[in-house]
Design a protein around this motif. Structure first.
Motif, mmCIF file in Angstrom:
data_model
loop_
_atom_site.group_PDB
_atom_site.id
_atom_site.type_symbol
_atom_site.label_atom_id
_atom_site.label_comp_id
_atom_site.label_asym_id
_atom_site.label_seq_id
_atom_site.Cartn_x
_atom_site.Cartn_y
_atom_site.Cartn_z
ATOM 1 N N TYR A 93 0.799 -1.225 0.000
ATOM 2 C CA TYR A 93 0.000 0.000 0.000
ATOM 3 C C TYR A 93 0.832 1.277 0.000
ATOM 4 C CZ TYR A 93 -4.949 0.414 -0.419
ATOM 5 O OH TYR A 93 -6.199 0.536 -0.967
ATOM 6 N N SER A 94 1.867 1.298 0.827
ATOM 7 C CA SER A 94 2.661 2.510 0.971
ATOM 8 C C SER A 94 3.293 2.881 -0.379
ATOM 9 C CB SER A 94 3.717 2.268 2.048
ATOM 10 O OG SER A 94 4.541 3.363 2.134
ATOM 11 N N TYR A 146 -3.575 7.928 2.495
ATOM 12 C CA TYR A 146 -3.016 6.719 3.142
ATOM 13 C C TYR A 146 -2.324 7.142 4.434
ATOM 14 C CZ TYR A 146 0.019 2.747 4.058
ATOM 15 O OH TYR A 146 0.673 1.687 4.663
ATOM 16 N N ARG A 147 -2.647 6.441 5.530
ATOM 17 C CA ARG A 147 -2.130 6.828 6.862
ATOM 18 C C ARG A 147 -1.793 5.583 7.659
ATOM 19 N NH1 ARG A 147 -5.932 9.816 10.926
ATOM 20 N NH2 ARG A 147 -4.232 10.666 12.128
ATOM 21 N N GLN A 148 -0.580 5.559 8.205
ATOM 22 C CA GLN A 148 -0.177 4.387 8.995
ATOM 23 C C GLN A 148 -0.544 4.635 10.455
ATOM 24 O OE1 GLN A 148 3.923 3.532 7.930
ATOM 25 N NE2 GLN A 148 3.183 2.365 6.180
ATOM 26 N N HIS A 201 -3.812 -0.367 8.759
ATOM 27 C CA HIS A 201 -3.811 1.086 8.584
ATOM 28 C C HIS A 201 -5.106 1.590 7.930
ATOM 29 C CE1 HIS A 201 0.186 0.878 10.050
ATOM 30 N NE2 HIS A 201 0.683 0.289 8.982
#
Ligand code: GLY
Length: 387
Positions: free
Chosen positions: A78-79, A95-97, A156
């Motif tokens: 994903y990252s 997108y956020r972890q 995430h």
């Protein structure tokens, strides 16, 4: 009179421009193939409703280890997937972890969660048991009655609407042709999927057709009987609240629980949106938001985080998850030569977008089904009529 002209053929034609179809198209175009995606509204579908929780571990059910492997492979991608898409389009995907905290509200839930923790440990997953006090230290807005929880640091989140917008922007930049139209019929020539007829009567031809039409996939006119199983629509109602500046962060990570047997989850976004989901209802293609659905979500979320009743409620919506008979996706060639499936992602469409895109692009470019896709072959459902 209907037009019947045939547009220039593509190597790949994707039916369905949700994030699965667009992700496959983007990655396939990057492999040098000519790709067309047909949809009346690209970037639509279930993603417009989804909370965007990327939760291969906290959504794990017993007996679903192959799906866990696929989900974890997608989570790991994903990252890089979102960073590449953002660099390519200039659009943020949200997108956020954050990680996820799954909590128990009573001693029965706690026992269940402890069993799940044991299962996680046996599988070597990154999942940590916390006492109620430790949970509230991480998330002070949690109800005082929380009895314990699991902290999963690798589950995430992404903003599905932003991801869809970035894919709609990125596909044409990568050379994908987006055709705004409804598909009226799949065309089959000499026992092989050869193209589609659109609602206006025109036709599009292609060497390979990817069927990515979510819960409508098996209803495509012209699809021979038995090639795809019924993909059932599973309705999810969801709420969006806004966290005013003085209340932020309110929650710092995804929070979920099972309340009265129903999964409830809260996904706090960096922009102050708080998404609460989701109901799970099997009653056909209806997407009405109901008073009962909203009531149950608010009631259960309030048990988990009592302070949320102060927040403005800004949106209620409902979408349809595409559920296959075993709840796992269908990925790869079907019994109809030329027709490839990318559907049936059920609760995991957002999570599985990067891995689906990569696996399908690999198959379309090489003709080889990647090992990770093999357990999800559509042939596991193929009936005699299609074989
Ligand atoms: N993955 C969350 C849901 O389908 O509700």
């Amino acid at each position: 009179m209907a037009r019947t002209e045939t547009a220039p053929a593509s190597e790949v034609l994707v039916i369905g421009g949700g994030i699965i179809g667009l992700g496959v198209a983007w990655r396939t175009a990057q492999r040098g193939l000519s790709v067309t995606v047909v949809d009346p509204a690209h970037g639509g579908g279930a993603v417009q409703v989804a909370a965007g929780m990327l939760a291969p571990v906290t959504e794990l059910q017993y007996g679903e280890e192959p799906l866990l492997r696929l989900g974890m492979a997608s989570n790991e991608r994903y990252s890089a997937f979102t960073a590449e898409l953002s660099a390519f389009t200039g659009l943020d995907t949200g997108y956020r972890q954050t990680g996820t905290l799954a909590v128990a509200l009573d001693s029965d839930d706690r026992e269940e969660l402890r069993e799940l923790h044991g299962f996680h440990q046996r599988l070597g997953l990154d999942s940590h048991w916390l006492t109620g006090r430790e949970c509230r230290k991480l998330e002070p807005m949690l109800a005082p009655g929380v009895r314990g929880g699991l902290h999963v640091t690798d589950d995430h989140q992404v903003d599905g609407r932003r991801l869809a917008a970035a894919l709609v922007e990125g596909c044409p930049r990568a050379g994908v042709r987006l055709v705004r139209a409804s598909v009226a019929e799949l065309l089959v020539t000499g026992g092989r999927a050869s193209g589609v007829r659109l609602a206006d009567g025109s036709e599009l031809a292609a060497d390979k057709i990817v069927l990515a039409a979510g819960p409508h996939s098996h209803r495509l006119p012209g699809l021979p009987e038995g090639v795809l199983p019924a993909i059932r629509p599973v309705k999810g109602q969801i709420l969006r609240l806004r966290i005013p500046e003085p209340y932020r962060p309110f929650l710092s990570r995804n929070v979920r629980a099972v309340v009265r047997g129903q999964h409830i989850y809260l996904v706090p976004r960096a922009n102050g949106e708080l998404v609460i989901g989701a109901t799970s209802e099997e009653q056909g293609y209806d997407t009405t938001v109901t008073a009962g659905g909203v009531y149950e979500l608010l009631r259960d979320a309030h048990e988990l985080v009592p302070g949320l009743t102060e927040l403005p409620l800004v949106e209620t919506s409902a979408g349809l998850r595409p559920g296959s008979p075993d709840n796992a996706p269908l990925l790869g060639p079907t019994a109809l030569p030329g027709l490839v499936a990318a559907t049936g992602h059920y609760r995991n469409g957002v999570l599985l977008t990067p891995v689906t895109a990569d696996l399908l692009a690999e198959y379309l470019a090489t003709g080889e089904v990647p090992a990770l896709a093999a357990p999800f072959t559509p042939s596991r459902f193929t009936t005699k009529a299609a074989a």
